[in-house]
Write a protein that holds these residues in place. Sequence first.
Motif, short mmCIF file in Angstrom:
data_model
loop_
_atom_site.label_atom_id
_atom_site.label_comp_id
_atom_site.label_asym_id
_atom_site.label_seq_id
_atom_site.Cartn_x
_atom_site.Cartn_y
_atom_site.Cartn_z
N ARG A 135 0.83 -1.11 -0.08
CA ARG A 135 -0.03 -0.03 -0.08
C ARG A 135 0.88 1.48 0.10
NH1 ARG A 135 -2.72 -2.86 3.95
NH2 ARG A 135 -2.08 -1.17 5.71
N PHE A 136 2.11 1.14 0.65
CA PHE A 136 2.98 2.60 0.87
C PHE A 136 3.59 2.60 -0.60
CE2 PHE A 136 6.93 4.32 1.28
CZ PHE A 136 6.82 5.18 2.11
N PHE A 137 3.93 1.56 -1.34
CA PHE A 137 4.48 2.00 -2.64
C PHE A 137 3.42 2.49 -3.75
CE2 PHE A 137 7.78 -1.34 -1.21
CZ PHE A 137 8.77 -0.21 -0.61
N SER A 138 2.27 1.95 -3.43
CA SER A 138 1.21 2.23 -4.37
C SER A 138 0.95 3.73 -3.95
CB SER A 138 -0.11 1.60 -4.01
OG SER A 138 -0.05 0.23 -4.40
N ALA A 139 0.92 4.08 -2.74
CA ALA A 139 0.81 5.62 -2.44
C ALA A 139 1.94 6.40 -3.04
CB ALA A 139 0.85 5.81 -1.01
N LEU A 140 3.07 5.89 -2.98
CA LEU A 140 4.17 6.66 -3.72
C LEU A 140 3.99 6.93 -5.23
CD1 LEU A 140 7.59 5.45 -2.20
CD2 LEU A 140 6.39 7.45 -2.06
N ALA A 141 3.60 5.79 -5.97
CA ALA A 141 3.19 5.62 -7.37
C ALA A 141 2.31 6.69 -7.55
CB ALA A 141 3.07 4.40 -7.90
N GLU B 38 11.08 4.83 0.80
CA GLU B 38 11.11 3.52 0.68
C GLU B 38 11.91 2.72 1.92
OE1 GLU B 38 12.43 2.85 -3.33
OE2 GLU B 38 10.57 3.27 -4.34
N ALA B 39 12.95 3.34 2.41
CA ALA B 39 13.83 2.86 3.37
C ALA B 39 13.00 3.03 4.60
CB ALA B 39 15.22 3.55 3.33
N MET B 40 12.33 4.02 4.71
CA MET B 40 11.65 4.24 6.20
C MET B 40 10.55 3.27 6.32
SD MET B 40 11.26 8.39 5.88
CE MET B 40 10.08 8.37 7.00
N ALA B 41 10.07 2.59 4.96
CA ALA B 41 8.84 1.95 5.20
C ALA B 41 9.29 0.48 5.52
CB ALA B 41 8.12 1.71 3.79
N ASP B 42 10.66 0.12 5.48
CA ASP B 42 11.16 -1.07 5.87
C ASP B 42 11.66 -0.79 7.46
OD1 ASP B 42 12.31 -3.73 6.46
OD2 ASP B 42 13.99 -3.25 4.87
N THR B 43 10.72 -0.79 8.07
CA THR B 43 10.89 -0.30 9.64
C THR B 43 11.92 -1.04 10.30
OG1 THR B 43 8.73 -1.62 10.30
CG2 THR B 43 8.43 0.76 9.71
N SER C 135 2.27 9.29 6.86
CA SER C 135 1.61 8.40 7.92
C SER C 135 1.02 7.16 7.22
CB SER C 135 0.25 9.21 8.78
OG SER C 135 -0.25 8.27 9.69
N GLY C 136 1.86 6.14 7.37
CA GLY C 136 1.42 4.76 6.79
C GLY C 136 1.57 5.20 5.27
N LYS C 137 0.18 4.64 4.50
CA LYS C 137 0.44 4.77 3.02
C LYS C 137 0.09 6.58 2.64
CE LYS C 137 -4.62 3.60 2.82
NZ LYS C 137 -5.66 3.17 2.13
N ASP C 138 -0.27 7.40 3.74
CA ASP C 138 -0.81 8.69 3.43
C ASP C 138 0.50 9.51 3.42
OD1 ASP C 138 -3.25 7.96 3.51
OD2 ASP C 138 -3.51 8.11 5.44
N LEU C 139 0.39 10.56 2.25
CA LEU C 139 1.64 11.47 2.08
C LEU C 139 0.84 12.60 2.11
CD1 LEU C 139 3.92 9.69 -0.59
CD2 LEU C 139 3.99 9.79 1.90
N LYS C 140 0.98 13.54 3.16
CA LYS C 140 0.60 14.89 3.14
C LYS C 140 1.61 15.96 2.93
CE LYS C 140 -2.82 13.29 6.66
NZ LYS C 140 -3.15 13.40 7.88
N ARG C 141 1.48 16.75 1.77
CA ARG C 141 2.58 17.97 1.62
C ARG C 141 3.81 17.45 1.57
NH1 ARG C 141 -1.41 19.28 4.97
NH2 ARG C 141 0.04 18.64 6.80
N VAL C 142 3.99 16.60 0.47
CA VAL C 142 5.33 15.78 0.30
C VAL C 142 5.63 15.88 -1.21
CG1 VAL C 142 6.61 13.80 0.45
CG2 VAL C 142 4.93 14.24 2.20
#
Length: 303
Positions: free
Chosen positions: A4-10, A151-156, A174-181
């Motif tokens: 879900r995180f990488f989907s949000a990045l895309a 992506e490195a941060m996601a690998d906690t 916050s998880g998959k959510d990116l705000k003002r990034v």
Amino acid sequence: MMKRFFSALAAFSFAALSFAAGGTASAAPSDVRMYRLDCGHMTLGDLSVMSDEGLYKNRSYDIVMSCYLIKHGNDWVLWDTGLPKKYLAGPITEGSFTTKLDRTIVDQIGELGLRPDDIKYVAVSHSHFDHSGQVDDFPNATLIIQRAELEAMADTERASSHYIVGELFSSHVSGKDLKRVRVVDGDVDLFGDGTLTTIQTPGHTPGSMALLLKLDNAGYHVLSGDQWHFRENYERHQVPTWNYDHDETIASGKKLDAVIARTHAKLIIQHEPADNKKLPTAYGQERGRVEGRAGAEGPKEGR
């Protein structure tokens, strides 16, 4: 969760490209000035951790945590955000590190009549706790960070073993959510006018970056991020024991050296006290001269 995180990045990449399209390579250069902020200090009780070749045994070294307030035209940019506020209670000893934060960034910019909402962009060289500790104090700024670092941060699990604390970015990530990034990939001319350019330097962390600035009347400067930590470390191209990748670190050092040679830039090693003592601060003699809500003229010295 990772998927879900990488989907949000895309999904976010389109917004990032749209942001970048706001400037063009032919844009007229803006007035650019830089000032150092005090973002903490640390005693490295065991300097050997700064060399995976086993150098510096039985030595210690005092370093500084520096943040940089940059005026680009009418916009304020913050490069790195120093130590978390828990170190105000310091000095705090953790392992061989003894760390102290004397003042927050918000306190220091307040002397200029600036508030957190006046900072338009917060760019972090990487996500280590001593460079991203006060990101959350600027929730309405746009965070600028390399995609590889997110992506490195996601690998906690691996991140925590490398001093990366993702919770320090909770105002923006916050998880998959990116705000003002604003997610950047590689070397990016942030404003399209050649004045602030990210230089990707993987190795220390996967998404580490330095910053190349072209300052009014002072030429090019490079803010090192954590490519190097002190002068001898730079001159001998040593690699800290906790870096993600030794070979990438060495390659990034050569890349940054080439940028410095090509532009005749002045290198500022962000943790080196001697380098930072030479830089102007935005308060003290400049107090009251910054452009603000009262319409005062901006600072003229130290450009």
